[in-house]
Design an enzyme around this catalytic site. Sequence first.
Site, PDB file in Angstrom:
ATOM      1  N   SER A 187      40.802  -0.779 -43.871  1.00 50.86           N
ATOM      2  CA  SER A 187      41.588  -1.970 -43.972  1.00 50.86           C
ATOM      3  C   SER A 187      43.064  -1.546 -44.063  1.00 50.86           C
ATOM      4  O   SER A 187      43.561  -0.942 -42.999  1.00 50.86           O
ATOM      5  CB  SER A 187      41.142  -2.598 -45.061  1.00 50.86           C
ATOM      6  OG  SER A 187      41.643  -3.902 -45.402  1.00 50.86           O
ATOM      7  N   ASP A 232      33.138  -8.759 -39.522  1.00 44.46           N
ATOM      8  CA  ASP A 232      34.356  -8.709 -40.202  1.00 44.46           C
ATOM      9  C   ASP A 232      35.142  -9.819 -39.626  1.00 44.46           C
ATOM     10  O   ASP A 232      35.619 -10.204 -38.568  1.00 44.46           O
ATOM     11  CB  ASP A 232      35.301  -7.266 -39.889  1.00 44.46           C
ATOM     12  CG  ASP A 232      36.473  -7.194 -40.582  1.00 44.46           C
ATOM     13  OD1 ASP A 232      36.942  -7.918 -40.943  1.00 44.46           O
ATOM     14  OD2 ASP A 232      36.789  -6.072 -40.700  1.00 44.46           O
ATOM     15  N   HIS A 238      34.104  -7.872 -43.634  1.00 43.37           N
ATOM     16  CA  HIS A 238      35.124  -6.778 -43.923  1.00 43.37           C
ATOM     17  C   HIS A 238      34.548  -5.816 -44.937  1.00 43.37           C
ATOM     18  O   HIS A 238      34.901  -4.667 -44.894  1.00 43.37           O
ATOM     19  CB  HIS A 238      36.183  -7.600 -44.326  1.00 43.37           C
ATOM     20  CG  HIS A 238      37.404  -6.759 -44.340  1.00 43.37           C
ATOM     21  ND1 HIS A 238      38.061  -5.895 -43.282  1.00 43.37           N
ATOM     22  CD2 HIS A 238      38.380  -6.232 -45.534  1.00 43.37           C
ATOM     23  CE1 HIS A 238      38.939  -5.321 -43.857  1.00 43.37           C
ATOM     24  NE2 HIS A 238      39.080  -5.583 -45.273  1.00 43.37           N
TER      25      HIS A 238
END
Lengths: 368, 368
Positions: B144, B310, B345
């Site tokens: 991320s 995601d 995610h």
Amino acid sequence: MVTKTEYFNEPLHLESGRILNSFKLKYESYGKLNADKSNAVVVCHALTGSHHAAGRYENETKSGWWDAMIGSGKAIDTDEFFVICVNILSSPFGSTCPLDIDESSGSEYRLNFPVITITDVVNAQMKLFSRIGIKKAHAIVGGSLGGMQALCFAIEHPEFSDRVIMLASTYQTKAWAIAFNRIVIHGILNDVHFDGGNYDKNLVKIHGLVGMELGRMAGHISFLSPYSTEVKFGRNYVETDGLYELKGRFQVDRYMEYNASNFAKRFDPLCYLYIAKMMNIFDATRHYDDLKDALSNIKARLTLISFRGDMLFMPSEMEEIYSTMLDLGRKNMVEYFNIDSSYGHDAFLVEIDKFDFYVKRAIKWKRN
Amino acid sequence: MVTKTEYFNEPLHLESGRILNSFKLKYESYGKLNADKSNAVVVCHALTGSHHAAGRYENETKSGWWDAMIGSGKAIDTDEFFVICVNILSSPFGSTCPLDIDESSGSEYRLNFPVITITDVVNAQMKLFSRIGIKKAHAIVGGSLGGMQALCFAIEHPEFSDRVIMLASTYQTKAWAIAFNRIVIHGILNDVHFDGGNYDKNLVKIHGLVGMELGRMAGHISFLSPYSTEVKFGRNYVETDGLYELKGRFQVDRYMEYNASNFAKRFDPLCYLYIAKMMNIFDATRHYDDLKDALSNIKARLTLISFRGDMLFMPSEMEEIYSTMLDLGRKNMVEYFNIDSSYGHDAFLVEIDKFDFYVKRAIKWKRN
């Protein structure tokens, strides 16, 4: 285009066990009801929509929310059909809602307003149709929360129409959509100006609640798609803002703020709370053994239209209705189209040309 | 596990043109740095993470955020490597942030804190590594916002490591992720208790800002997936709540509220604003002609891992990095895995067993 309000001085028994002693329904209609009152097409609106589905009032810059679908020669053809759209109970646009006077107390309902379900919304509409003399509708069409109403008509009033068309919707609201709605619910309930539901409704029309703005932003995201936001905004920055300023904004930021701010002024927060609740607790299977049992009541031909990029109500949810209808041996009484759209949930409002012919054909369907 | 803070009495020249006259960095390390200081694995943390990546303090119930990845015999093996994770600038967990004293004024920075970019975060870390004597890291790994740092190391400090591993991330934050971040930014800036950034930080630790809670809810949704919420919560209702009560909640509602409320107390709102800004303006191509030009600087072998569900950073964004590396003729210096996960995610934090072997192998990679 005709706009009317009908008053009912009779109790409406609600699913919750509570009673509305009297109620009113505002509605709009297009086209002419024929002599035997058999040409009505009922259009059901979504959460933030209204009865104003088509046409344009003098003071308006935009037409009704499904103007591209409803009109002379359009998919829902007003030359042939009497099209009617009823503002749902709890909505702030003219039907009975939490801001109306509760006769038993003499003051506004506010948080004492009863929770209204899709079943209640549909039952109230049935009373209106009965008063107008519509015993049977030619077709029922609705998207999103309107699709829930359409399905509810099909299951709970199976004789009322032979054609039911449901778009971008579900048979029961899933955890994902409930999570999205929680943002606006939490935002409204915890806004410092909400005041336990006793906010000044005129002030709210001027300023809007921040909690409502934030919830609306989340709702907006759920209606869109990564693709459509990318195409529309990319990484374009607001021209007058500095990239390295903390408060500098991208164009997508400005768009979100602008829309959220307008919406918070336009839509009453208590009404939103009640309709979000209505959506969350919608479950067409609640009073049945399971989905199959619920759908077995349907007598209409069911047309299901989902959109591939829909992030709020997944195509798989509509597919489940379809496959269950097949399990019930209803192959000739159901059709399902999963439309290839990159507009997400909003596609049922904006990509009309990708599905209007399916709706038109479904309305024209004739029993052999 | 060793936790330290290093102080730098030297200016840090920021991408914005502004200067931090001095700064501090808090970091945690695991395992032993070898004699020639060549066995460091740099782990970069995400938006709300911290330097506390693994192990457990005495008073903690939960271990560090990547404990399943980092440790003796694990994918990032502390028997072999010296693993180091540095709290990023702007984060509230010990490195310089908006709540620190601005020496030039003698009072807290608050809204006068400069906007920090990923480039700045990485430059500050480079100064720390230099001080420790790490001239070259064995590998850099991050997911991320941590993946953005990893890519930035690869492009802007190409000699610093031969192995860069990037998970669930992107080379430039897209409109969709910016829209999600807008909710929390709008929420914080417009919270009645934010007070232009001059809120009482101790009070915020007790109550949390509602705007922050709402933003966190939106963030939470972006980390999850329709599938994972459905499996975890379904339509289960809170046992003590009434279905037809306006304020009655589903279990997913309670979960969202609980997490958002805790988070708003745990994470400082100004720090969140600055890191959300950092994420929004991340664009590895900014100072280059295009992505190809930016990636042409990379000398490390690049391992890219995305997750099918995601919703925040789409696999297609990682795929674009991969295909551009191929265009550059770097077939032997890039690998890309799109992991089949239904956790969205969050998968890079929770579904370790689906990708840890790729990370392990990438760390062990040897130049022929």
